[in-house]
Design a protein around this motif. Structure first.
Motif, PDB file in Angstrom:
ATOM      1  N   GLU A  69       0.813  -1.218   0.000  1.00  0.00           N
ATOM      2  CA  GLU A  69       0.000   0.000   0.000  1.00  0.00           C
ATOM      3  C   GLU A  69       0.847   1.270   0.000  1.00  0.00           C
ATOM      4  OE1 GLU A  69      -2.383  -0.610   3.482  1.00  0.00           O
ATOM      5  OE2 GLU A  69      -3.700  -2.033   2.462  1.00  0.00           O
ATOM      6  N   GLY A  70       2.053   1.172   0.522  1.00  0.00           N
ATOM      7  CA  GLY A  70       2.943   2.325   0.588  1.00  0.00           C
ATOM      8  C   GLY A  70       3.429   2.823  -0.760  1.00  0.00           C
ATOM      9  N   LEU A  71       3.216   2.022  -1.809  1.00  0.00           N
ATOM     10  CA  LEU A  71       3.653   2.446  -3.142  1.00  0.00           C
ATOM     11  C   LEU A  71       2.938   3.712  -3.602  1.00  0.00           C
ATOM     12  CD1 LEU A  71       3.873  -1.020  -4.921  1.00  0.00           C
ATOM     13  CD2 LEU A  71       5.773   0.413  -4.103  1.00  0.00           C
ATOM     14  N   ILE A  72       1.774   3.988  -3.032  1.00  0.00           N
ATOM     15  CA  ILE A  72       1.017   5.186  -3.406  1.00  0.00           C
ATOM     16  C   ILE A  72       1.805   6.452  -3.100  1.00  0.00           C
ATOM     17  CG2 ILE A  72      -1.041   6.550  -2.834  1.00  0.00           C
ATOM     18  CD1 ILE A  72      -2.449   3.885  -2.372  1.00  0.00           C
ATOM     19  N   ARG A  73       2.665   6.379  -2.099  1.00  0.00           N
ATOM     20  CA  ARG A  73       3.389   7.574  -1.666  1.00  0.00           C
ATOM     21  C   ARG A  73       4.830   7.635  -2.178  1.00  0.00           C
ATOM     22  NH1 ARG A  73       2.054   9.708   4.020  1.00  0.00           N
ATOM     23  NH2 ARG A  73       2.513  11.632   2.912  1.00  0.00           N
ATOM     24  N   VAL A  74       5.237   6.677  -2.981  1.00  0.00           N
ATOM     25  CA  VAL A  74       6.597   6.700  -3.519  1.00  0.00           C
ATOM     26  C   VAL A  74       6.691   7.818  -4.550  1.00  0.00           C
ATOM     27  CG1 VAL A  74       8.353   5.432  -4.821  1.00  0.00           C
ATOM     28  CG2 VAL A  74       6.970   4.258  -3.085  1.00  0.00           C
ATOM     29  N   LYS A  75       7.653   8.690  -4.338  1.00  0.00           N
ATOM     30  CA  LYS A  75       7.822   9.830  -5.231  1.00  0.00           C
ATOM     31  C   LYS A  75       8.688   9.447  -6.421  1.00  0.00           C
ATOM     32  CE  LYS A  75       7.101  13.217  -1.677  1.00  0.00           C
ATOM     33  NZ  LYS A  75       7.629  14.339  -0.909  1.00  0.00           N
ATOM     34  N   GLY A  76       8.180   9.770  -7.578  1.00  0.00           N
ATOM     35  CA  GLY A  76       8.921   9.549  -8.810  1.00  0.00           C
ATOM     36  C   GLY A  76       9.509  10.865  -9.287  1.00  0.00           C
ATOM     37  N   LYS A  77       9.677  10.963 -10.561  1.00  0.00           N
ATOM     38  CA  LYS A  77      10.216  12.164 -11.197  1.00  0.00           C
ATOM     39  C   LYS A  77       9.458  13.397 -10.718  1.00  0.00           C
ATOM     40  CE  LYS A  77      11.608  13.562 -15.808  1.00  0.00           C
ATOM     41  NZ  LYS A  77      11.565  13.153 -17.218  1.00  0.00           N
ATOM     42  N   TRP A  78      10.160  14.446 -10.441  1.00  0.00           N
ATOM     43  CA  TRP A  78       9.618  15.713  -9.960  1.00  0.00           C
ATOM     44  C   TRP A  78       8.884  15.577  -8.627  1.00  0.00           C
ATOM     45  CZ3 TRP A  78       7.745  14.994 -15.276  1.00  0.00           C
ATOM     46  CH2 TRP A  78       8.651  15.470 -16.225  1.00  0.00           C
ATOM     47  N   GLY A  79       9.127  14.477  -7.912  1.00  0.00           N
ATOM     48  CA  GLY A  79       8.489  14.267  -6.620  1.00  0.00           C
ATOM     49  C   GLY A  79       7.026  13.879  -6.702  1.00  0.00           C
ATOM     50  N   LEU A  80       6.595  13.427  -7.861  1.00  0.00           N
ATOM     51  CA  LEU A  80       5.183  13.108  -8.054  1.00  0.00           C
ATOM     52  C   LEU A  80       4.873  11.682  -7.604  1.00  0.00           C
ATOM     53  CD1 LEU A  80       4.735  14.756 -11.538  1.00  0.00           C
ATOM     54  CD2 LEU A  80       4.347  15.744  -9.285  1.00  0.00           C
ATOM     55  N   THR A  81       3.744  11.537  -6.939  1.00  0.00           N
ATOM     56  CA  THR A  81       3.301  10.237  -6.444  1.00  0.00           C
ATOM     57  C   THR A  81       2.202   9.676  -7.351  1.00  0.00           C
ATOM     58  OG1 THR A  81       1.555  11.178  -5.067  1.00  0.00           O
ATOM     59  CG2 THR A  81       3.753  10.972  -4.065  1.00  0.00           C
ATOM     60  N   LEU A  99      -6.930   6.534  -1.550  1.00  0.00           N
ATOM     61  CA  LEU A  99      -7.141   7.119  -0.227  1.00  0.00           C
ATOM     62  C   LEU A  99      -7.642   6.095   0.778  1.00  0.00           C
ATOM     63  CD1 LEU A  99      -8.583  10.548  -1.345  1.00  0.00           C
ATOM     64  CD2 LEU A  99      -6.309  10.100  -0.379  1.00  0.00           C
ATOM     65  N   ASP A 100      -8.358   5.095   0.319  1.00  0.00           N
ATOM     66  CA  ASP A 100      -8.800   4.030   1.226  1.00  0.00           C
ATOM     67  C   ASP A 100      -7.621   3.235   1.768  1.00  0.00           C
ATOM     68  OD1 ASP A 100     -11.485   4.631   1.201  1.00  0.00           O
ATOM     69  OD2 ASP A 100     -11.988   3.124  -0.317  1.00  0.00           O
ATOM     70  N   VAL A 101      -6.658   2.910   0.910  1.00  0.00           N
ATOM     71  CA  VAL A 101      -5.534   2.102   1.366  1.00  0.00           C
ATOM     72  C   VAL A 101      -4.433   2.932   2.015  1.00  0.00           C
ATOM     73  CG1 VAL A 101      -5.955   0.235  -0.279  1.00  0.00           C
ATOM     74  CG2 VAL A 101      -4.346   2.036  -0.862  1.00  0.00           C
ATOM     75  N   SER A 102      -4.353   4.210   1.688  1.00  0.00           N
ATOM     76  CA  SER A 102      -3.322   5.069   2.272  1.00  0.00           C
ATOM     77  C   SER A 102      -3.872   6.470   2.508  1.00  0.00           C
ATOM     78  CB  SER A 102      -2.106   5.129   1.347  1.00  0.00           C
ATOM     79  OG  SER A 102      -1.101   5.925   1.928  1.00  0.00           O
ATOM     80  N   PRO A 103      -4.681   6.633   3.554  1.00  0.00           N
ATOM     81  CA  PRO A 103      -5.276   7.940   3.828  1.00  0.00           C
ATOM     82  C   PRO A 103      -4.241   9.055   3.990  1.00  0.00           C
ATOM     83  CG  PRO A 103      -6.225   6.276   5.265  1.00  0.00           C
ATOM     84  CD  PRO A 103      -5.091   5.629   4.532  1.00  0.00           C
ATOM     85  N   GLU A 104      -3.081   8.708   4.511  1.00  0.00           N
ATOM     86  CA  GLU A 104      -2.044   9.711   4.732  1.00  0.00           C
ATOM     87  C   GLU A 104      -1.543  10.331   3.433  1.00  0.00           C
ATOM     88  OE1 GLU A 104      -1.990   6.599   5.980  1.00  0.00           O
ATOM     89  OE2 GLU A 104      -2.387   7.007   8.092  1.00  0.00           O
ATOM     90  N   ALA A 105      -1.829   9.688   2.311  1.00  0.00           N
ATOM     91  CA  ALA A 105      -1.408  10.234   1.022  1.00  0.00           C
ATOM     92  C   ALA A 105      -2.051  11.588   0.753  1.00  0.00           C
ATOM     93  CB  ALA A 105      -1.740   9.254  -0.098  1.00  0.00           C
ATOM     94  N   ILE A 106      -3.133  11.887   1.455  1.00  0.00           N
ATOM     95  CA  ILE A 106      -3.793  13.182   1.297  1.00  0.00           C
ATOM     96  C   ILE A 106      -2.850  14.318   1.696  1.00  0.00           C
ATOM     97  CG2 ILE A 106      -4.852  13.425   3.587  1.00  0.00           C
ATOM     98  CD1 ILE A 106      -6.752  13.968   0.344  1.00  0.00           C
ATOM     99  N   GLU A 107      -1.831  13.989   2.471  1.00  0.00           N
ATOM    100  CA  GLU A 107      -0.875  14.993   2.922  1.00  0.00           C
ATOM    101  C   GLU A 107       0.149  15.369   1.857  1.00  0.00           C
ATOM    102  OE1 GLU A 107       0.761  13.597   6.605  1.00  0.00           O
ATOM    103  OE2 GLU A 107      -1.150  13.806   7.648  1.00  0.00           O
ATOM    104  N   ASP A 108       0.114  14.700   0.721  1.00  0.00           N
ATOM    105  CA  ASP A 108       1.012  15.083  -0.366  1.00  0.00           C
ATOM    106  C   ASP A 108       0.511  16.404  -0.935  1.00  0.00           C
ATOM    107  OD1 ASP A 108       2.455  12.789   0.042  1.00  0.00           O
ATOM    108  OD2 ASP A 108       1.381  11.650  -1.480  1.00  0.00           O
ATOM    109  N   VAL A 109       1.193  17.471  -0.595  1.00  0.00           N
ATOM    110  CA  VAL A 109       0.728  18.826  -0.850  1.00  0.00           C
ATOM    111  C   VAL A 109       0.314  19.069  -2.286  1.00  0.00           C
ATOM    112  CG1 VAL A 109       1.406  21.260  -0.765  1.00  0.00           C
ATOM    113  CG2 VAL A 109       2.131  19.713   1.049  1.00  0.00           C
ATOM    114  N   THR A 110       1.032  18.524  -3.215  1.00  0.00           N
ATOM    115  CA  THR A 110       0.755  18.836  -4.616  1.00  0.00           C
ATOM    116  C   THR A 110      -0.623  18.401  -5.087  1.00  0.00           C
ATOM    117  OG1 THR A 110       1.819  16.779  -5.315  1.00  0.00           O
ATOM    118  CG2 THR A 110       3.172  18.767  -5.312  1.00  0.00           C
TER     119      THR A 110
END
Length: 169
Positions: A69-81, A99-110
């Motif tokens: 589930e953590g793959l949702i937050r892995v940053k790629g090129k330009w820091g994009l998830t 968002l169901d599997v990783s609610p904290e991803a909402i904190e990705d500001v972009t």
């Protein structure tokens, strides 16, 4: 693939793991054998999950989510998830799954800034999810995202005003 394995040419692995080839089972078996492949940045700075999203291979994306589930937050090129991709495409189902599997991803500001710039429907999905969320940080998330600043120092409200998005305001 055999040549890549024989020579240890790690740069060739993205082709093996590329979900666009349609060999999802093979790709997942490779990742099961070497889990670090799922988080490695390959072609042009993207993970296999990023590549699956770019190639609209949703079944591969869902398999990645089951794997990690953590793959949702892995940053790629330009820091994009991967969540950023869901925002850019406006795919509400995909956004909800992420968002169901990783609610904290909402904190990705972009994600909020991009949704205001390019995809109002995605902005509505994100805000609606925040309102309905039962996550322990939900109350904080309802207030904070609007004051988060992007790399240019703009809040979501600034971006909405600059882009003339009165519905966001």
């Amino acid at each position: 693939m055999i040549e890549a394995a024989r020579t240890g040419d790690i740069a060739s692995y993205p082709f093996v793991l590329q979900p666009s080839a349609g060999h999802i089972d093979f790709m997942m078996e490779m990742i099961n054998l070497k889990p670090s492949f799922a988080r490695k940045l390959y072609q042009a700075g993207f993970t296999p999950m990023h590549l699956a999203l770019q190639n609209n291979r949703i079944q591969a994306v869902l398999r990645f989510l089951k794997f990690d589930e953590g793959l949702i937050r892995v940053k790629g090129k330009w820091g994009l998830t991967p969540l950023y991709h869901g925002v850019r495409t406006g795919d509400a189902d995909l956004l909800f799954k992420f968002l169901d599997v990783s609610p904290e991803a909402i904190e990705d500001v972009t994600v909020f800034h991009i949704s205001v710039k390019d995809m109002f429907e995605a902005f509505q999905v994100l805000v609606g999810w925040l309102i309905r969320s039962r996550h322990e940080a939900a109350q904080r998330w309802e207030k904070e995202p609007m004051s988060w600043e992007d790399i240019e120092g703009n809040t979501v409200l600034h971006v909405a005003a600059i882009r003339n998005r009165p519905r966001v305001c």
